[in-house]
Every structure is written in C-alpha cells, then in structure tokens.
Design an enzyme around this catalytic site. Structure first.
Site, PDB file in Angstrom:
ATOM      1  N   LEU A 196       0.839  -1.325  -0.035  1.00  0.00           N
ATOM      2  CA  LEU A 196       0.300   0.171   0.029  1.00  0.00           C
ATOM      3  C   LEU A 196       0.781   0.961   0.007  1.00  0.00           C
ATOM      4  O   LEU A 196       1.977   1.313   0.909  1.00  0.00           O
ATOM      5  CB  LEU A 196      -1.022   0.204   1.250  1.00  0.00           C
ATOM      6  CG  LEU A 196      -2.044  -0.953   0.987  1.00  0.00           C
ATOM      7  CD1 LEU A 196      -2.756  -1.141   2.617  1.00  0.00           C
ATOM      8  CD2 LEU A 196      -3.141  -0.889   0.113  1.00  0.00           C
ATOM      9  N   LEU A 227      -6.289   6.092   6.171  1.00  0.00           N
ATOM     10  CA  LEU A 227      -6.327   4.516   6.093  1.00  0.00           C
ATOM     11  C   LEU A 227      -4.718   4.208   5.880  1.00  0.00           C
ATOM     12  O   LEU A 227      -4.279   4.815   4.528  1.00  0.00           O
ATOM     13  CB  LEU A 227      -7.209   4.210   5.029  1.00  0.00           C
ATOM     14  CG  LEU A 227      -7.210   2.754   5.001  1.00  0.00           C
ATOM     15  CD1 LEU A 227      -7.417   1.828   6.310  1.00  0.00           C
ATOM     16  CD2 LEU A 227      -8.035   2.066   3.753  1.00  0.00           C
ATOM     17  N   ASP A 228      -4.076   3.673   6.633  1.00  0.00           N
ATOM     18  CA  ASP A 228      -2.903   2.858   6.373  1.00  0.00           C
ATOM     19  C   ASP A 228      -1.710   3.835   6.264  1.00  0.00           C
ATOM     20  O   ASP A 228      -0.646   3.746   5.611  1.00  0.00           O
ATOM     21  CB  ASP A 228      -2.886   1.768   5.163  1.00  0.00           C
ATOM     22  CG  ASP A 228      -3.525   0.819   5.712  1.00  0.00           C
ATOM     23  OD1 ASP A 228      -3.780   0.362   6.811  1.00  0.00           O
ATOM     24  OD2 ASP A 228      -4.243   0.204   4.597  1.00  0.00           O
ATOM     25  N   GLU A 229      -1.790   5.326   6.783  1.00  0.00           N
ATOM     26  CA  GLU A 229      -1.078   6.322   6.568  1.00  0.00           C
ATOM     27  C   GLU A 229      -0.450   6.879   7.921  1.00  0.00           C
ATOM     28  O   GLU A 229       0.038   7.956   7.851  1.00  0.00           O
ATOM     29  CB  GLU A 229      -1.591   7.263   5.672  1.00  0.00           C
ATOM     30  CG  GLU A 229      -1.611   6.795   4.125  1.00  0.00           C
ATOM     31  CD  GLU A 229      -2.212   8.018   3.357  1.00  0.00           C
ATOM     32  OE1 GLU A 229      -2.058   9.347   3.713  1.00  0.00           O
ATOM     33  OE2 GLU A 229      -2.704   7.692   2.130  1.00  0.00           O
TER      34      GLU A 229
END
Length: 284
Positions: A196, A227-229
């Site tokens: 990602l 999200l996912d950061e």
C-alpha cells in the site's frame, strides 16, 4: 534493588534540557541506567528516553518532574518499568498475527498483558480460550452505519472495563471510525503489507507478482483516520524472485507481518516510541 522507571519526553529544542532533566532525577535519588536523545533539526524538537532506578515512588517522581515539564513545554510520560502494558487485540478471519502474539506472551518474550480479544467473527474463540483470555464476538456482517457505531461502542466498553493501554489491530479487517481513531491516537497499532498504496484492493501479493517485484514487506504503524498512513513504527522486508508464486509470497508476507507487529508492540510497551508529527522516533 530499587524499582526502575522510564521517562520519555519531547519538547522544543533549547540548551540545558539534558542538564535540567538529569538534575531533577538526581534530586530524587535517581540512578540513570540508560539514556537516549535525538534532536530533530527540521522541526527544532528534542526527544529523550531515560531508564533509571530510584527509591521514590512513581507518584512522587511525577510530582517532582511536573514543574520542569511545564517550564520546557514537554510532552512527557513517567512510568514504572515493571508495569505491563494492557493490550486489547482486534482480529477478523486471519489469525497468524494473533497466534504469534499469544505465543510470545505465553513464553515470556513479549512484556504485555492481554485482558481481552475482540473479533467480528467467531473463528478464534477456541484459540483465545486455550490462553484463558476472554473473547468478545461483535459481528458486523452487512452492518449499517448505525450498527457499526453500536459495535464500536462495545469496543469502547471493553477498552474502559479492562483499563486498556493499547489497542492492536492484528489483521482486523474493519476500518475504525475517525472518532475512534482520534480517541485512540498514539494508542492503537495496525499491521499491513507494505504494497500500500502501490497495490491497493484485493490480492496485493498477486498484483505484486504480476508486476515482478523484487522486494516485499510489512509495516506496523499507529492508527489514524487516514487509512494505512499513520506514523510508522517498524517495517520488515524480504527479497523475492521470479520463481516464487503468489501463494509463497503470501506466506512470506504473513511471517513478516508477525515480526514487524511484535516489534512495534514491544517497543511501544517498553516506552521506546515517541511521536514526531507524521513520523516516530524509536529508541531501540
């Protein structure tokens, strides 16, 4: 032997911080065992972690340090080293990280307590039972927004009832609401594959295989509403080649996820991680 404590702090960088901090500890009869510091020149901010022993208790040490922290504008935490971090594990239908963490705790290789496990599926209730850990099943199949809010309210109850210090998304395949992310800021860790955002959506390892990548990995980070950061705590990588099918990449990826997540949790539990905006400072 006197009890051990950990002091971690960050503040605007200026001369005299180390002298002032160690002076307070000396006044309290503290004996420094390890000390790490880092100055971020880009943001003019100073970071420090000290492990020390002292005859004073935790409350007295906090009271003695508070005036200095206010003077220097510090974000700080002082805790007893012997106190174990209480961790709530969230999991869905992939149990490799859950199983790995439970084994590490059982064998004494991860200094945390796990008072509860929450899942939106029933798959791992027997695994939880084998470790004598309460398992909470909060289903979400086809859930509406109202049902999701109700489910998160139950998670909040588990956090409050068990005095949880850290929430770990051990392959929990649900997106937390912005409100819950905000409330758990700096107290929730997630694990995902490092593809990602390069390979979004379903089957990232298969996408990577089709692109012929030579390096795969896993990332453990703090949870944010992006999200996912969130701020990255730890990453693990492995070199691969053309002979490895997607199924083998999945297996390698799962191993790396376990390693990266366990390290991130351990460093958080040992108070080695300090937030620095969108980044972290990790004193290993």
């Amino acid at each position: 032997m006197n009890p051990r404590f950990v002091l971690k702090l960050s503040c605007p960088d200026r001369a005299g911080i180390v002298h002032a901090v160690t002076g307070v500890l000396l006044q309290q009869g503290g004996n420094i065992l390890t000390s790490h510091q880092h100055g971020d020149a880009d943001h003019a901010r100073f970071f420090m972690r000290i492990e020390f022993e002292a005859a004073a208790d935790e409350v007295a040490l906090q009271a003695a340090f508070k005036p200095l922290a206010e003077e220097f504008g510090m974000d700080w935490e002082l805790v007893a080293r012997a106190r174990k971090t209480r961790v709530l594990l969230l999991v869905s239908k992939l149990g490799h990280c859950l199983n790995d963490l439970l084994f590490r705790v059982q064998t004494g290789h991860l200094p945390i307590e796990i008072p509860a496990i929450v899942s939106n599926h029933r798959d791992f209730y027997q695994l939880a039972a084998s470790h004598n850990i309460p398992f909470h099943h909060f289903p979400l199949l086809g859930g509406t927004q109202a049902q999701k809010q109700a489910q998160e309210a139950k998670i909040r109850e588990v956090v409050a009832d068990n005095q949880i210090d850290l929430v770990v998304l051990a392959r929990y395949m649900q997106i937390l609401s912005p409100e819950l992310c905000r409330d758990l800021s700096g107290r929730a860790i997630n694990i995902h594959h490092s593809f990602l955002p390069s390979f979004k959506g379903a089957k990232p390892y298969h996408q990577a295989y089709e692109r012929g990548v030579k390096l795969i990995g896993a990332t453990a980070h703090y949870v944010t509403s992006d999200l996912d950061e969130g701020p990255i705590i730890e990453q693990e990588v492995a070199r691969i080649d053309h002979s490895m099918p997607p199924e083998q990449l999945v297996g390698i990826g799962r191993d790396m996820e376990c390693v990266a997540l366990a390290r991130a949790i351990q460093w958080h539990a040992e108070h080695r991680v300090l937030l620095n905006g969108n980044r972290t400072v990790v004193f290993r």
